[in-house]
Structures are given as structure tokens and as C-alpha cells.
Design a protein around this motif. Structure first.
Motif, PDB file in Angstrom:
ATOM      1  N   PRO A  36       0.814  -1.214   0.000  1.00 43.53           N
ATOM      2  CA  PRO A  36       0.000   0.000   0.000  1.00 43.53           C
ATOM      3  C   PRO A  36       0.856   1.276   0.000  1.00 43.53           C
ATOM      4  O   PRO A  36       2.058   1.220   0.206  1.00 43.53           O
ATOM      5  N   LEU A  38       1.510   4.020   2.101  1.00 42.41           N
ATOM      6  CA  LEU A  38       1.394   4.550   3.462  1.00 42.41           C
ATOM      7  C   LEU A  38       2.264   5.791   3.601  1.00 42.41           C
ATOM      8  O   LEU A  38       3.376   5.836   3.088  1.00 42.41           O
ATOM      9  N   PHE A  43       1.444   6.178  10.044  1.00 38.00           N
ATOM     10  CA  PHE A  43       2.420   5.491  10.896  1.00 38.00           C
ATOM     11  C   PHE A  43       2.215   5.849  12.366  1.00 38.00           C
ATOM     12  O   PHE A  43       2.291   7.014  12.758  1.00 38.00           O
ATOM     13  N   ASP A  46       2.500   1.491  17.263  1.00 40.46           N
ATOM     14  CA  ASP A  46       1.599   0.449  17.750  1.00 40.46           C
ATOM     15  C   ASP A  46       2.327  -0.890  17.701  1.00 40.46           C
ATOM     16  O   ASP A  46       2.425  -1.509  16.641  1.00 40.46           O
ATOM     17  N   ILE A  48       1.567  -3.808  18.776  1.00 40.49           N
ATOM     18  CA  ILE A  48       0.756  -4.971  18.390  1.00 40.49           C
ATOM     19  C   ILE A  48       0.696  -5.076  16.864  1.00 40.49           C
ATOM     20  O   ILE A  48       0.962  -6.128  16.276  1.00 40.49           O
ATOM     21  N   ALA A  49       0.353  -3.980  16.210  1.00 40.85           N
ATOM     22  CA  ALA A  49       0.201  -4.006  14.754  1.00 40.85           C
ATOM     23  C   ALA A  49       1.542  -4.216  14.053  1.00 40.85           C
ATOM     24  O   ALA A  49       1.669  -5.069  13.171  1.00 40.85           O
ATOM     25  N   ARG A  52       4.082  -7.278  16.593  1.00 39.60           N
ATOM     26  CA  ARG A  52       3.488  -8.554  17.013  1.00 39.60           C
ATOM     27  C   ARG A  52       2.677  -9.181  15.882  1.00 39.60           C
ATOM     28  O   ARG A  52       2.570 -10.390  15.809  1.00 39.60           O
ATOM     29  N   ARG A  53       2.058  -8.373  15.016  1.00 44.65           N
ATOM     30  CA  ARG A  53       1.249  -8.919  13.918  1.00 44.65           C
ATOM     31  C   ARG A  53       1.861  -8.645  12.545  1.00 44.65           C
ATOM     32  O   ARG A  53       1.291  -9.056  11.535  1.00 44.65           O
ATOM     33  N   SER A  54       2.961  -7.928  12.505  1.00 45.47           N
ATOM     34  CA  SER A  54       3.716  -7.707  11.256  1.00 45.47           C
ATOM     35  C   SER A  54       2.819  -7.224  10.119  1.00 45.47           C
ATOM     36  O   SER A  54       2.797  -7.809   9.030  1.00 45.47           O
ATOM     37  N   ILE A  55       2.081  -6.140  10.353  1.00 47.01           N
ATOM     38  CA  ILE A  55       1.135  -5.692   9.322  1.00 47.01           C
ATOM     39  C   ILE A  55       1.811  -5.125   8.079  1.00 47.01           C
ATOM     40  O   ILE A  55       1.152  -4.922   7.070  1.00 47.01           O
ATOM     41  N   TYR A  56       3.111  -4.861   8.158  1.00 44.77           N
ATOM     42  CA  TYR A  56       3.788  -4.315   6.978  1.00 44.77           C
ATOM     43  C   TYR A  56       4.364  -5.398   6.078  1.00 44.77           C
ATOM     44  O   TYR A  56       5.090  -5.094   5.132  1.00 44.77           O
ATOM     45  N   THR A  57       4.112  -6.643   6.424  1.00 42.67           N
ATOM     46  CA  THR A  57       4.563  -7.737   5.549  1.00 42.67           C
ATOM     47  C   THR A  57       3.371  -8.639   5.253  1.00 42.67           C
ATOM     48  O   THR A  57       2.387  -8.653   5.999  1.00 42.67           O
ATOM     49  N   PRO A  58       3.445  -9.393   4.154  1.00 40.19           N
ATOM     50  CA  PRO A  58       2.300 -10.242   3.793  1.00 40.19           C
ATOM     51  C   PRO A  58       2.042 -11.314   4.846  1.00 40.19           C
ATOM     52  O   PRO A  58       2.950 -11.732   5.565  1.00 40.19           O
ATOM     53  N   ARG A  59       0.802 -11.766   4.913  1.00 42.30           N
ATOM     54  CA  ARG A  59       0.496 -12.903   5.775  1.00 42.30           C
ATOM     55  C   ARG A  59       1.137 -14.154   5.178  1.00 42.30           C
ATOM     56  O   ARG A  59       1.062 -14.381   3.966  1.00 42.30           O
ATOM     57  N   LEU A  60       1.757 -14.942   6.026  1.00 41.96           N
ATOM     58  CA  LEU A  60       2.491 -16.101   5.512  1.00 41.96           C
ATOM     59  C   LEU A  60       1.585 -17.134   4.866  1.00 41.96           C
ATOM     60  O   LEU A  60       2.020 -17.901   4.006  1.00 41.96           O
TER      61      LEU A  60
END
Lengths: 557, 176
Positions: A36, A38, A43, A46, A48-49, A52-60
Motif C-alpha cells: 500500500p 502509506l 504510521f 503500535d 501490536i500491529a 506482534r502482527r507484522s502488518i507491513y509484511t504479507p500474511r504467511l
């Protein structure tokens, strides 16, 4: 269909200088970015985002790699990243992983460009000299300092590289008081304390805001624009010319090519529709692993083994940054009240490095060493808490755990170091494509074979010994290290090695693909060896150099 | 109860905290639902009430875990492991004391924990439970946990700025 002068796949450090230079020169440029768009306003800090959840990389489960490692008996263990959790993605957004860097900017040194002829061969390693010299790249390092913005202070030390300018264009960022402790310790030990150059603006400049010292820099997007990421520093300015179109959510899956020219690029847009782009010149800048994957997946009847793979060199000699990290703990109980206050000062940068052993002598011969950067433990609180969960190998619970957390967060602080040394290129570390595993678009994924040369660990431990000397001198306790051949996914290079001979390289010295008139690769994949520093400054500098070559070519069209 | 002195140390920045969290990530449910009655009891055993540390209930750690179970960024295998671990913990309790974990006395629960923590699955599972408990302790209150930033006050943490205005969602970046 619009015909562009230049089509760039990817938008990170290898892409942005080309988009910037050529759009400023009046050429039409399109940048295709999978992630995206961004900007600063998106930015936040956060944990968690971001962490912990790695929102800047694709879901495996959507996109991943196959990872192969060597077992002790020499056989290969193969696993998909979705199964194992191996994550080789970095920043998937406009500007790429430069958005998330810590911005440690060190130049490579003259002997990094002639490793083979300076230090000789090492058994089992494919060490070669670069086809260009430091002197040829130096003007572009200097250009990055002024255009992207690098802050720091030049001090003389035995391995200071030659510079065309006297000092950095921006003074160092606000420094944490512990930097003074570090300087004192180095003075006592006879080491040269070096202020670490950073791609972070200490004050408003270059049309961007200065650093806000949020204490959450590396791994996080910069909310002020102070960090010299590819988007804030270059792509926004390229776009402002009106000549550069940046298309986010554009997943490039194939390049068309005839025997000597790339002819089109195909991508899936945000809706999943296939779109074709044509240009006079094509640049692949998708990061080392993904650039190789795209070129291999673009095989056709003219290039049956992938574009640029006539001699089987594509994907070979993948490298990472070798070394590792270590740490020590400073305890309030061992410090004066003033020092306790200094220790807990948050937000400021440590900004200290050692390069005393960039080259060192052992067993009567010169060794290539590396760089040690010093910093505080990352501010992410959840990760910090989890590191306190075990004591003497036993998981803590209840009041014992609570007391340990209170102590760790309120009455102590961990000081860390990172070792950067050469990951020797070998035949056993490479990228290929696994046709049996597909991503969510149905495209074969990259397969990464991992191997670290034992020499890398030997050098890493040598440097860690020196780093620990400093920690001890400063008064740290609980000193420990983790030096291994585990690959840092954010420090990957090679796979499209540049060189003069097409039989043992993929790109020519200008990063144009051998045998292809209009196809360039510009990211870390061109690097035959990585130097003993983080790669980003070199990727930026080389991309400015490649931009100049492409501009010369476009003038002739 | 949190020490008053701890609150005073918070500084001006924490005064900017919203009065009420937007609890869109954490979910509300009855603690009688499986496996939450087991994990709720385990939370109390792992991070027991003390004079200074916030309790898991105060943190809304269980509601936060409910959010984790709905989070598309968490692998399905991880969610299944959380469920399996709770079931295995109860199996061990039934084996040792013929009752579910949440029906045992404190001393009995401690013995069960001492047993399962020796097992590889037990060590891994409790580490996993801790990882989300610590997230609930230290996340931004917009996630519906770390209520009124009690975790930050306790450990004298100042968050990074800018803070998130809402919990992340999978489609947030897709929209940009």
C-alpha cells in the motif's frame, strides 16, 4: 496503453533514486509497488500491529517462501515458511523496507571492493572483486548524504574511508547520555569511538520534519519524515514533478522479453485484474530474493531458464549480513543517582560504532573484520517482557515474575550491540523457484537455500569479544551474545551478482543484465559481496549511479 | 491495587490517554465459555494479584485473548494450539485430581502446572498464554486491554508517539 520511458518494479532503496533522477530529468516513470501507499499520517507506534502482527509484511498463509537448510549429515531439510514461521519479507509498502530501517548508514570501504585481491581466496567461498571501485561509487555516497539526508560527524580512525566532502551535511541526532560512557570506555581501552552516521534528520530540512525522538524508530514507519526512507526522501519529490506515477497494490508476476530486450511487465492490480505496462527501459528492484524469483518466473522460449539465467548464475551467491548481536545489563544498584537518570533517558540515539577491526591480523595474516553498532534494547515492551520470562532456564510465575519485570523495566536497562561482518558467498546459499508451491496469486514462490560459512562465525565471535570488552569497561553485567549463521531477513543481498564476465555474473558493471539491452536490476541483489556494514546506503548510492547510466541511454533513444 | 506513587510518575504524556478505550479488538463473553474458564483461572495463577501489579482481570486479558482468537493475522494453528493446551491442561487435572483445572484448589493447580511445564507442549503453551497476557498488559488501551494504561503505569513505560487511534484491522492497509 501508455508507453513510459521507465518502468520500475519495486519502490525501495534500489528503485527510488532512479525514479527521482529520471523524473526530475523529464522522463516519464512508473513505479509498481506490491504494497500500500502509506505516509506519515498512517504510521503510529503500535507494537501490536507493527511488531506482534507484522502488518507491513504479507500474511504467511498468503505469500511465503520455501526454506531449505542443511542438516548435520549434509542432507537438506525443506519446509515452507507457512509451516515453519520463517519470514523473509521486509517492508511491503511504497518505499519498501527503508520505511522500517534504523538508518545506520555506513559506507563500504575501498577494500570491500577488492576483497579477493586483498585477502585472497577462502576455501568453499566464491569471493570476487567488484567490477567497480570505491572511488567510482564515492560521489554517489556523497549524493545520498545530501539528497536523502545523512546526519553524523566524521572522526579520524584507522579505517576511515576517503571522502569528497569534509563532513556530513547534518549534525548528529540528539545523543543519549550513555554515549559519553561509551566514549570514556573506548578511551580507556584504546578503541576509536565513532559517531554512527544515520539517515535521520536532526531538524527540519529537505522539505521534511526533523526527528521527534519517539523511542520507536527501527521496525516502525517514521511519522515525521525525518527518516530517509525512499518514499519521503525521493519518491514524493519524484511524484511532485508530474512525471512519476506510483501504483500501489501492483503485484508484478511476469516480464516479457525477446532475445535481447524486455518488452512488457504484467501485474495484478488491487482488484486482481491483470494489467500490462510497456516502457523503453525496465528496472527490477523487488529486493534480492523477489527480484530473482520474478526473473526466474519470467522464463519463455527465448529465456527457457529465466531471464538473465543463460549461464545458470541467476539466484546464486545469495548473501546476508553475518555476525549477530549481544547485550549487557546496567543495574541501578551499581550506578550513582545521576547515572541512573542518564541511563533511563528515552528517545535519544546512542549513535556509536566501532570499526577498529574492519581489517585485523591473526595467525600472521590479514582478516576482513567488520563493524559493531551499539544501541539500547528495542523499546517494544511485550518483547522485552517475554525476554524476562525465564531465569536460569526456569519459567517464572506469579510474584517472582512480577518482581523480575519491575526490576527489568524500572531499575535496569539493557544495552546491546550488533556485529556486521561479511557473509561469504558460496555455492550452498542461493535462491530458486519451487514450482510446487504457489502464492495466493498462483505464482510459484521463491525457494531459499541457506548456508553460512564457518569463517563468518569465527569473525563474528572475534568482533563480539571486542564489543564485550567495551560493555565490561562500561560496567554492564549479565553480558551475553548470539553469534550464529542465522540469516537476518532484512539484510539480504546477492543473487544477481554484477561483473564483467556473463559466465559468472548476471549483470554488467552498470547493473544492466548481460545480453539484454534495456533491462536493469537495482536493489541489493547486484552485490557480489556485502561489505561489513548494513547495505542500504550502498543500495541507494548504486541506484543513483545506475540512474545516471539509464539517463545516458535514454538520451540516445 | 496500584500504588498511588506509580500514578504520579506517569507524567503529562499519559494524561492524554482517552477516558474510555475503544474496545473493538477485545471481545466480551462469559468466562464460563470453554476454554476461557480454564485460561481465566490460569491467568490468575500465572500473574496473581499483588500489591503493585495489575491483575489479569483489571487488564481484561481474557477479553483480549478473545480478540486474538478472532484475529486473521494469527495463524489458525496457533489458535488451535491455544484451545488444545487448555484441553490438555484439564486432562492432566482430571488424571491427577479427577476434576477440571478450574475446579481445583490453588495448591492442586500449582502441582498440575509444575507437571505440565516439564512437558514440551506445556512449556510452549504457557509461553504462548504469557505472550498474549503480556500483550494485554502492555498494548495501547485502544485494544481494549491494559485498561486505563495500568500496565504502563506499573512498569513506568511511556508509549511511543503518535499512538494508534484504533486497533489495526487487516483491511486497513488494503484501503490505502
Amino acid at each position: 496503453m501508455k508507453q513510459y520511458d521507465v518502468c520500475i518494479v519495486g519502490s525501495g532503496a534500489g528503485a527510488a533514486p532512479i525514479a527521482y533522477e529520471l523524473s526530475l530529468a523529464g522522463y516519464s516513470v512508473v513505479v509498481l509497488e506490491k504494497g500500500p501507499y502509506l505516509t506519515e499520517k498512517e504510521f503510529t507506534k503500535d507494537e501490536i500491529a507493527v511488531s506482534r502482527r507484522s502488518i507491513y509484511t504479507p500474511r504467511l498463509q498468503d505469500e511465503h517462501h520455501v526454506v531449505e537448510t542443511y542438516r548435520d549429515d549434509g542432507s537438506i531439510a525443506r519446509t515452507t515458511a507457512a509451516e515453519s514461521g520463517w519470514n523473509f519479507w521486509n517492508g511491503s509498502m511504497v518505499g519498501g523496507s527503508t520505511n522500517l530501517m534504523s538508518g545506520y548508514f555506513h559506507r563500504m570501504k575501498p577494500y570491500d571492493f577488492r576483497l579477493r585481491s586483498t585477502f585472497g581466496s577462502i576455501r568453499g567461498a566464491n569471493v570476487v572483486d567488484w567490477p567497480i571501485t570505491y572511488e567510482m561509487l564515492e560521489p554517489y555516497y556523497a549524493k545520498v548524504e545530501s539528497v536523502v539526508g545523512v546526519s553524523g560527524k566524521v572522526v579520524q580512525h584507522p579505517h576511515q574511508e576517503p571522502r569528497s566532502t569534509k563532513d556530513f551535511p547534518y549534525p548528529p541526532t540528539w545523543e543519549q547520555p550513555i554515549s559519553k560512557w561509551f566514549d570514556d570506555a573506548c578511551r580507556a581501552l584504546g578503541y576509536y569511538s565513532i559517531p554512527t552516521p544515520r539517515a535521520v534528520l536532526p531538524y527540519d530540512a529537505l522539505g521534511r520534519s526533523g526527528c521527534s525522538y519517539s523511542n520507536f524508530c527501527g521496525s516502525y514507519g517514521c511519522a515525521t519524515g525525518a527518516k530517509g526512507n525512499a518514499r519521503a526522501a525521493l519518491l514524493e519529490k519524484a511524484r511532485a514533478t508530474g512525471n512519476c506515477q506510483i501504483i500501489p497494490h501492483a503485484y508484478v508476476y511476469r516480464i516479457d522479453a525477446d532475445p535481447s530486450r524486455a518488452t512488457a511487465v504484467h501485474y495484478y492490480d488491487k482488484r486482481g485484474d491483470a494489467v500490462t505496462v510497456k516502457a523503453a527501459v525496465y528496472v527490477v528492484s523487488a529486493q534480492a530474493i523477489e527480484s530473482v524469483r520474478l526473473l526466474l518466473n519470467s522464463k519463455n522460449r527465448h529465456h527457457p531458464n529465466g531471464i538473465g539465467n543463460r549461464y545458470g548464475q541467476l539466484g546464486k551467491n545469495l548473501i546476508f549480513s553475518a555476525g549477530g548481536s549481544g547485550q549487557g545489563r546496567f543495574e541501578h544498584s551499581r550506578l550513582s543517582e545521576k547515572m541512573q537518570y542518564e541511563l533511563m533517558t528515552r528517545g535519544a540515539f546512542v549513535n556509536r560504532s566501532l570499526q577498529d577491526w574492519y581489517v585485523y591480523h591473526r595467525y600472521g595474516r590479514p582478516y576482513k573484520g567488520g563493524t559493531i553498532d551499539f544501541l539500547f534494547e528495542h523499546a517494544n515492551p511485550t518483547s522485552r517482557a517475554l525476554r524476562e520470562l525465564y531465569a536460569d532456564g526456569k519459567m517464572l510465575r506469579g510474584k517472582q515474575l512480577q518482581a523480575r519485570l519491575e526490576h527489568a523495566f524500572r531499575h535496569a536497562r539493557i544495552f546491546t550491540y550488533e556485529v556486521f561482518n561479511d557473509w561469504l558467498p558460496t555455492d550452498n546459499c542461493f535462491v530458486s523457484v519451487d514450482e510446487s508451491v504457489k502464492d495466493k496469486w498462483g505464482v510459484p514462490v521463491g525457494s531459499i537455500r541457506l548456508f553460512g560459512h564457518p569463517h563468518d562465525i569465527e569473525v563474528g565471535n572475534f568482533l563480539a569479544d571486542k564489543a564485550e570488552n567495551v560493555l565490561r569497561q562500561m560496567g554492564a553485567v549479565e553480558i551475553s551474545r548470539s553469534i550464529s549463521s542465522a540469516p537476518p531477513p532484512n539484510l539480504v543481498a546477492g543473487g544477481c551478482r554484477f561483473g564483467c564476465d556473463p559466465k559468472n555474473s548476471v549483470l554488467d558493471p552498470n547493473c544492466r543484465m548481460h545480453g539484454m539491452d534495456n533491462l536493469y536490476v537495482s536493489d541489493a541483489s547486484f552485490m557480489p559481496t556485502g561489505g561489513s556494514v548494513p547495505y542500504t546506503w550502498t543500495i541507494y548510492a548504486n541506484a543513483f549511479r545506475v540512474a545516471e547510466r539509464i539517463r545516458t541511454k535514454l538520451k540516445k533513444l | 491495587m496500584i500504588e498511588r506513587r506509580t500514578f504520579l510518575l506517569a507524567g503529562a504524556a499519559l494524561a492524554l490517554l482517552p477516558q474510555k478505550s475503544e474496545a473493538a479488538y477485545a471481545v466480551n463473553f462469559t468466562v464460563l465459555e470453554s476454554p476461557y474458564q480454564t485460561i481465566g483461572m490460569l491467568h490468575r495463577d500465572l500473574f496473581e494479584f499483588s500489591a503493585s501489579a495489575p491483575s489479569p482481570v483489571m487488564l481484561n486479558a481474557l477479553g483480549y485473548l478473545g480478540g486474538v482468537m478472532n484475529d486473521p493475522r494469527i495463524e489458525q494453528s496457533e489458535k488451535q494450539f491455544i484451545l488444545n493446551g487448555a484441553a490438555w491442561l484439564n486432562e492432566q487435572s482430571e488424571t491427577d485430581f479427577k476434576k477440571a483445572y478450574y475446579h481445583l484448589t490453588s495448591a492442586q493447580r500449582n502441582r498440575v502446572l509444575e507437571t505440565v511445564i516439564q512437558e514440551t507442549w506445556g512449556d510452549n503453551w504457557i509461553w504462548t498464554i504469557y505472550s498474549y497476557l503480556f500483550e494485554a498488559l502492555l498494548c495501547d488501551p485502544v485494544y481494549g486491554a491494559n485498561t486505563h494504561a495500568v500496565g504502563w503505569y506499573w512498569l513506568h513505560l511511556e508509549p511511543g508517539y503518535p499512538r494508534p487511534k484504533s486497533p489495526f484491522t487487516e483491511d486497513k492497509n488494503e484501503a490505502i
